[in-house]
Design a protein around this motif. Sequence first.
Motif, mmCIF file in Angstrom:
data_model
loop_
_atom_site.group_PDB
_atom_site.id
_atom_site.type_symbol
_atom_site.label_atom_id
_atom_site.label_comp_id
_atom_site.label_asym_id
_atom_site.label_seq_id
_atom_site.Cartn_x
_atom_site.Cartn_y
_atom_site.Cartn_z
ATOM 1 N N GLY A 26 -8.188 -15.913 2.883
ATOM 2 C CA GLY A 26 -7.381 -17.133 2.278
ATOM 3 C C GLY A 26 -5.946 -16.307 1.919
ATOM 4 N N SER A 27 -4.811 -17.237 1.818
ATOM 5 C CA SER A 27 -3.451 -17.157 1.072
ATOM 6 C C SER A 27 -2.931 -18.077 0.662
ATOM 7 N N PRO A 28 -3.648 -17.990 -1.065
ATOM 8 C CA PRO A 28 -3.707 -19.258 -2.159
ATOM 9 C C PRO A 28 -1.677 -19.344 -2.514
ATOM 10 N N ASN A 29 -1.313 -20.662 -1.520
ATOM 11 C CA ASN A 29 -0.071 -21.180 -1.772
ATOM 12 C C ASN A 29 -0.072 -22.169 -2.966
ATOM 13 N N LEU A 38 -1.638 -13.008 -13.636
ATOM 14 C CA LEU A 38 -3.016 -12.844 -14.147
ATOM 15 C C LEU A 38 -3.063 -11.497 -15.703
ATOM 16 N N LYS A 39 -3.145 -12.321 -16.895
ATOM 17 C CA LYS A 39 -3.330 -11.286 -18.194
ATOM 18 C C LYS A 39 -4.706 -10.101 -18.068
ATOM 19 N N PRO A 40 -4.226 -9.176 -18.776
ATOM 20 C CA PRO A 40 -5.485 -8.146 -18.411
ATOM 21 C C PRO A 40 -6.706 -8.973 -19.330
ATOM 22 N N GLN A 206 -10.278 -11.083 -7.894
ATOM 23 C CA GLN A 206 -9.740 -12.015 -7.117
ATOM 24 C C GLN A 206 -10.888 -13.306 -7.194
ATOM 25 N N PHE A 207 -11.450 -13.807 -8.343
ATOM 26 C CA PHE A 207 -12.212 -14.586 -8.618
ATOM 27 C C PHE A 207 -11.340 -15.929 -9.777
ATOM 28 N N ARG A 208 -10.499 -14.276 -10.739
ATOM 29 C CA ARG A 208 -9.940 -14.916 -11.766
ATOM 30 C C ARG A 208 -8.052 -15.028 -10.628
ATOM 31 N N LEU A 209 -8.027 -14.674 -9.279
ATOM 32 C CA LEU A 209 -7.088 -14.936 -9.065
ATOM 33 C C LEU A 209 -6.761 -16.445 -8.468
ATOM 34 N N LEU A 210 -8.432 -16.743 -7.846
ATOM 35 C CA LEU A 210 -8.237 -17.676 -6.865
ATOM 36 C C LEU A 210 -8.401 -19.075 -8.442
ATOM 37 N N ALA A 211 -9.062 -18.827 -8.949
ATOM 38 C CA ALA A 211 -9.198 -19.690 -10.051
ATOM 39 C C ALA A 211 -7.704 -20.165 -11.167
ATOM 40 N N ALA A 212 -6.815 -18.896 -10.897
ATOM 41 C CA ALA A 212 -5.365 -19.275 -11.646
ATOM 42 C C ALA A 212 -4.597 -20.046 -10.711
ATOM 43 N N THR A 213 -4.555 -19.774 -9.255
ATOM 44 C CA THR A 213 -3.867 -20.174 -7.961
ATOM 45 C C THR A 213 -4.345 -22.259 -8.000
#
Length: 595
Positions: A26-29, A38-40, A206-213
Amino acid sequence: ANMPLPQNAANATVNVTTNTAAAGGGSPNTPNGRRIQLKPLEPEPIEDNNNNKSSSSPLDGDQWSKYKCVISMDLLESPVVGCGNCASRFSHACLQRYVDDFHRTHPPPQRPKCPACRVEMTKGLVPDKELEEEMKTCGPVECRFEGCPAQLVLSEIRQHEKTCAHGMVKCRYAPFGCTWKGKRGDLEQHELSSCNYTKVSGLVSQFRLLAATNHTRMDAMEQQNGLNLRLEAARQQNLQRGQRVCKTNLFALLEYCHLITCNTAHVIFSQDRWAPFFFTEEGRALVTNFCALVPLAILFGCTSLSGMRDILRLIELSQENEPNKAYLLADSVLSLCVGLLGMLMFAANFSDVRSSKTWHRFELGRTLGRAPVIGDVMALSSFTILESAFEVLYVGLFKCIFLWWLLTLCTAFYPVVILTLSESLPRTQRQIPLSSRQVLSRARAMQPLLFGLRYGLLGYLFGPIPCLDAAMAINLLPAGPRTDLFRMRNSFLGGLPKSTYVAYLGAQLAILLGTNYGQWRDAAFNSVLAMICLPLINCIDHKLFSLAIKTGRKIYSHSFTAVQGRPHGPDRDYNLLGLAVFGSWVCTLLMIAQF
């Protein structure tokens, strides 16, 4: 994982734009192409008294109270002034979070209050440089963790404790299920040897990225919804304010009536200006009532002027022996009475300001229930005005019928054309498509005015008693598709039980049978003629409604087709059919004034 990530993704800062690929292809838009950073992952500190050098903190003494934040009760970081009226100081992050939360739940005119003394904060977040410099020279203070020999000044001790290797922390993957707890200095060894979540750090990122998106998208949607709600509230407030102004602005009403028929395309492209007249049911009812009241206002105004001319003529002939003085006096008095009744009718219409669509119902006791008293008074006034006007004008039978036809056209045709066009405009709040049977329920003035037109003509032609007989007899017709064409709401006469109509007609028949043959024949003949004419008049009104609805839809359809493909709108795109309708309305009003 398909997305390339650093070897130790938990310690890296991941910068992702809206067009980068996410997990699963997918591509989070996010809105407006925003970058998601995303912070560490950071280990969460644990308050463990067994790891402290003593049960109390070195900063618990009274000498350190002035260096603590009033909100978090922790050591100040970047101290700022609150309201300026009290000696309380706050950490910049704590007070900024407090102010943001206040503005999120309160409208902009309100200002936040000081968390300590509750005085309104008139200034922004002003740094306390003097206190900050004082904290840099105050100390030394020793670290509170067991085994740490560090002793630092007051401004540095809190930052040291956040990174001290002897402090107790949880694993940075604790939110994802890791249960390890230990000293910060042992965290790296734990992640390299025993933490299973470090091995799937790419999947975690990747999970954090999708959640942040998703979180960013939800925030954007909430902001957009809040903006839409504020815009809609402001629009509704402007519409209500515009309706209150437009009720007294006759020129704006006339301009709208002209543009909606002759230049519908202009109204389509400038809807915000004319929204008070068509956006809500109340606005459309206001315009329809105005159009329906105009011809009757002209009629009783001209009749009153005729009575005043007769009075002036009587004054001139006061010294002469004029044989027609008695007739002139009677006509002038009757004309002035028509004017007074007209003023009463308009006063009754403007006294009920609750709604332009329906009349307010007053409580009349258990027997009568709730009834629209003002609407019934207006119906009786219009009936009396029209019958008296026919008597005063004395224009003959055919001219009287012609005047009635002109008044019916102006009351039953043109207002319905305006109503149809208004309901056809985009963004109009409407529920049920307009039909000929629903016209009387869309504007409150239509029913009493048409009541006066129907029974005023019958009263002039056949007398008041045959007129009442016809009104009672037509209510005995059964309701249905075939009979609805010949029926119409009769104001206060239409809500009675059928036994009342039967009893009245039976009593009327008994009275006629008790009279001589000549009187019985004339009265029965007039009543039968009135009973025949009333359904025909109702049928004419229904046909005019249907014709007006078709005309309005045709005008709108032609105008809407003409403006397709013109983004800026036409300057002058007049509709020939609309011009003909508006011109005929003006000519009809002028002809009524000539009588």
